[in-house]
Enzyme design. Sequence first.
Site, PDB file in Angstrom:
ATOM      1  NE  ARG A   1      62.190  69.409  75.593  1.00 14.89           N
ATOM      2  CZ  ARG A   1      63.278  68.905  75.009  1.00 14.89           C
ATOM      3  NH1 ARG A   1      64.485  69.300  75.369  1.00 14.89           N
ATOM      4  NH2 ARG A   1      63.166  68.030  74.048  1.00 14.89           N
TER       5      ARG A   1
ATOM      6  CG  HIS B   1      62.573  64.233  75.085  1.00 12.55           C
ATOM      7  ND1 HIS B   1      62.797  65.031  76.180  1.00 12.55           N
ATOM      8  CD2 HIS B   1      63.594  64.457  74.233  1.00 12.55           C
ATOM      9  CE1 HIS B   1      63.936  65.680  76.005  1.00 12.55           C
ATOM     10  NE2 HIS B   1      64.437  65.355  74.834  1.00 12.55           N
TER      11      HIS B   1
ATOM     12  CD  GLU C   1      71.052  70.286  75.007  1.00 11.66           C
ATOM     13  OE1 GLU C   1      69.976  70.125  74.419  1.00 11.66           O
ATOM     14  OE2 GLU C   1      71.728  69.334  75.440  1.00 11.66           O
TER      15      GLU C   1
ATOM     16  NE  ARG D   1      71.430  63.929  72.739  1.00 12.93           N
ATOM     17  CZ  ARG D   1      70.242  64.539  72.771  1.00 12.93           C
ATOM     18  NH1 ARG D   1      70.159  65.826  72.500  1.00 12.93           N
ATOM     19  NH2 ARG D   1      69.155  63.872  73.035  1.00 12.93           N
TER      20      ARG D   1
ATOM     21  NE  ARG E   1      66.299  63.843  70.713  1.00 13.58           N
ATOM     22  CZ  ARG E   1      65.763  64.538  69.708  1.00 13.58           C
ATOM     23  NH1 ARG E   1      65.442  63.933  68.589  1.00 13.58           N
ATOM     24  NH2 ARG E   1      65.548  65.833  69.833  1.00 13.58           N
TER      25      ARG E   1
ATOM     26  CB  CYS F   1      70.441  68.732  66.034  1.00  8.90           C
ATOM     27  SG  CYS F   1      70.883  68.934  67.759  1.00  8.90           S
TER      28      CYS F   1
ATOM     29  CG  ASN G   1      63.996  70.607  70.738  1.00  6.35           C
ATOM     30  OD1 ASN G   1      63.570  71.339  69.859  1.00  6.35           O
ATOM     31  ND2 ASN G   1      64.336  69.351  70.523  1.00  6.35           N
ATOM     32  CG  ASP G   2      66.820  70.872  76.413  1.00  9.07           C
ATOM     33  OD1 ASP G   2      65.803  70.927  77.118  1.00  9.07           O
ATOM     34  OD2 ASP G   2      67.355  69.807  76.070  1.00  9.07           O
TER      35      ASP G   2
HETATM   36  C1  PEP Z   1      67.385  69.991  71.919  1.00  5.53           C
HETATM   37  O1  PEP Z   1      67.332  70.239  73.124  1.00  5.53           O
HETATM   38  O2  PEP Z   1      67.092  70.820  71.040  1.00  5.53           O
HETATM   39  C2  PEP Z   1      67.782  68.658  71.459  1.00  5.53           C
HETATM   40  C3  PEP Z   1      67.995  68.405  70.187  1.00  5.53           C
HETATM   41  O3  PEP Z   1      67.887  67.694  72.411  1.00  5.53           O
HETATM   42  P1  PEP Z   1      66.649  66.932  73.058  1.00  5.53           P
HETATM   43  O4  PEP Z   1      65.404  67.406  72.361  1.00  5.53           O
HETATM   44  O5  PEP Z   1      66.879  65.485  72.881  1.00  5.53           O
HETATM   45  O6  PEP Z   1      66.684  67.374  74.475  1.00  5.53           O
HETATM   46 MG    MG Z   2      68.247  68.856  74.532  1.00  5.86          MG
END
Ligand code: PEP
Ligand code: MG
Length: 754
Positions: free
Chosen positions: A637, A362, A603, A505, A469, A674, A626-627
Amino acid sequence: MLDTLRRIIQEVNRAPDLPRALEVIVTRVKQAMAVDVCSVYLVDNEAEQYVMMATDGYHPSVVGQVRLEFGQGLVGEVVRREEPLNLDNASDHPSYIFSRQINEEIYHGFLGVPIIQHRMVLGVLVVRQRERRRFAEQEETFLFTLGAQLAGAISHAEASGEIDRLLRESAEARYALKGVSGTPGAAVGRAHVVYPQANLEAIPDRPVEDIDSEIANFHAAVAAVERDMRTISARMVDTLSTEEIALFDALILMLRSENLVEGTLAGIRAGNWAPGALRRNIDEHVAAFEKMDDPYLRERAGDVRDLGRRIIERLQSSHPVAYAYVPGTILVGEEVSASQLAEVPAGMLAGVVSARGSSASHVAILARALGIPAVMGFDDLPVGRLEGQELVVDGYQARLFVRPSAAVRNEFKRLQREEAELSNELQELAGEPAQTPDGLRIPLYANTGLLADITASLRCGAEGVGLYRTEVPFLVRDRFPGEEEQRRTYRQVLEAFAPAPVTVRTLDIGGDKMLPYFPVQEDNPFLGWRGIRISLDHPEIFLSQVRAILRANAGLDNLQLLLPMVSSVTEVDSALGLIQRAYHELCAESDEVRLPPVGVMIEVPSTVYQIPALAQRVDFFSVGTNDLTQYLMAVDRNNAQVAQLYDTLHPSVLRAIQQVVEAAHGAGKPVSVCGEMAGDPAAAILLLAMGVDSLSMSAASLLRVKWVIRSFSKQHMQQLLAEVGELEDGASVRALLHRGLEEAGLGGLIRAGR
Ligand code: PEP
Ligand code: MG
């Protein structure tokens, strides 16, 4: 001359560390003697070389680079003779060797004096003149006296290991440290080391401003720890055995020991701040205990460390946490956190370097959102020694240059200029639609979290916010924000973009996003208490957030709600129930409240296979790549160790997204992406070809992606997607897409190493 000598000596004595003492000598001597160059060479016994460690006159980049083998050159001659060497034309001397690095042939006059302490030559102080010049006897003694003065500082630094580190560091500076991944961009700036409170190992060295008050703080901290220990020991008298109580007495004795106190005081007097001096002293003691044969004494290493931590805790309460940031700050740490990054005032942050983490962490996402280059994942980053150092952060190739040479610095400044030019050119696209030449139009939204990036998002022509976020405003506070406080924050975002949509979110904490005031200890935080799971277990937190969001939307009606980290439909049912409850409560107070469209983040892999069931409950989907990548590939990650395996272009990730799009469209629901993948110009080609309905990304990526969309026809994108479908690994997918970008004349979007 005597007056000048006295002034220089006073200044040298005030210098906080050896490098600065050397700087003072070379600049002042050059002025005072009206010479063209003054340099200091130090003896590196390990490498058997003389190393130039400071200069005024030669280019600064040669510091640490000019090295003569033992016995070589005029410097070797001065060391051998242990007396000054005064030559009107250096090249006439038989020991003279020419150094190309310093363009030496243009200098003639030479005066070198040895720096001697206890009959040992520690280095050589040299002045050079372009013209032939024979220095007067008085000038010889002037330089000799300064050499003797410097000897004390050098031998002190040698005893503390500082010389050794400086010499190794200067060798290190010749090459870059390699991280694992980064966020694109190049930064040139100075390091500021951040560290978790009371983490002894991560404490950096820092120059001290007021030695006396630092010493007083240290004494006060030691006294406070002693008081604490006595209180604990007294409290435990009835519970512990006499033998165990004796351990406390031993610790108190240790705390008062000469070594622990005097060693730290010596470090402070040498110019290090108390926490840094204490860390060094504790390190030495721990190492000494750990080497002992007696197992009982070896165990004492832990006690020393514990004492160190206790003193640090006390010291920190006397050191104000607020730090005066300056422009060009590069934040450095063992594990830089999102909240540490968010604490830096706008305009001051140039780069981020974190020993742990990866480009999907993050903190990296936040850096990318702010357009800040970052490099993450180093095996042995000397974090404690980087404070105040000049750094070059190469986010394209995940490299870090410590004390870069002029050539490296200039190269990266050139790269920064090129990037700025590309960004300026792309700025023209801000008002243009994201539309392929054959008419496929797709809205491009911004990801935000900080109010600070609203302006950047609007400037690049974002058509709304695809992911707000909300945890970010929670992360930068020291307590949960109240409902009204939250409402005001959300209102600013909704208002800034109205009537364009803003997807808010709900709180997604846990994993690597820990609130300092809501600590959660788990072995597997990414598989643990995260996102919607926390919200459902704490309905009071969730309800107050939803009420704040709904109230912020009053009269605007551009809100969409998004639920993070969903893994099953029952969670969605529960969340929808709470949203309904908040809505009905508010309806009783105002008739401006509307129930917004609600969406689910895709995710967690389980949701990929439940789109039809979810589609019956919600209005849209947003793929969090991402997740999704982390959970599909079982790659943390944040873990630099396995970051090479983390790949959003892995064929399985691509197939999962395609499946989500098909299932959602089958149920008549739109899909957005996203995750960071949406902002990758190469990946965006595939997402469009799959039929994704909108993309949401950091403002820094938006115009680049728009450039791609406006350059590729839908047909061309679909052809590339078909070709990618034949490939079996992520690297081949990336290579194919990069070739496609290059052939379309968009090679400027790809930097080596990405
Ligand atoms: C993701 O997981 O792709 C996402 C957009 O959420 P975050 O990166 O805040 O976990
Ligand atoms: Mg996420």
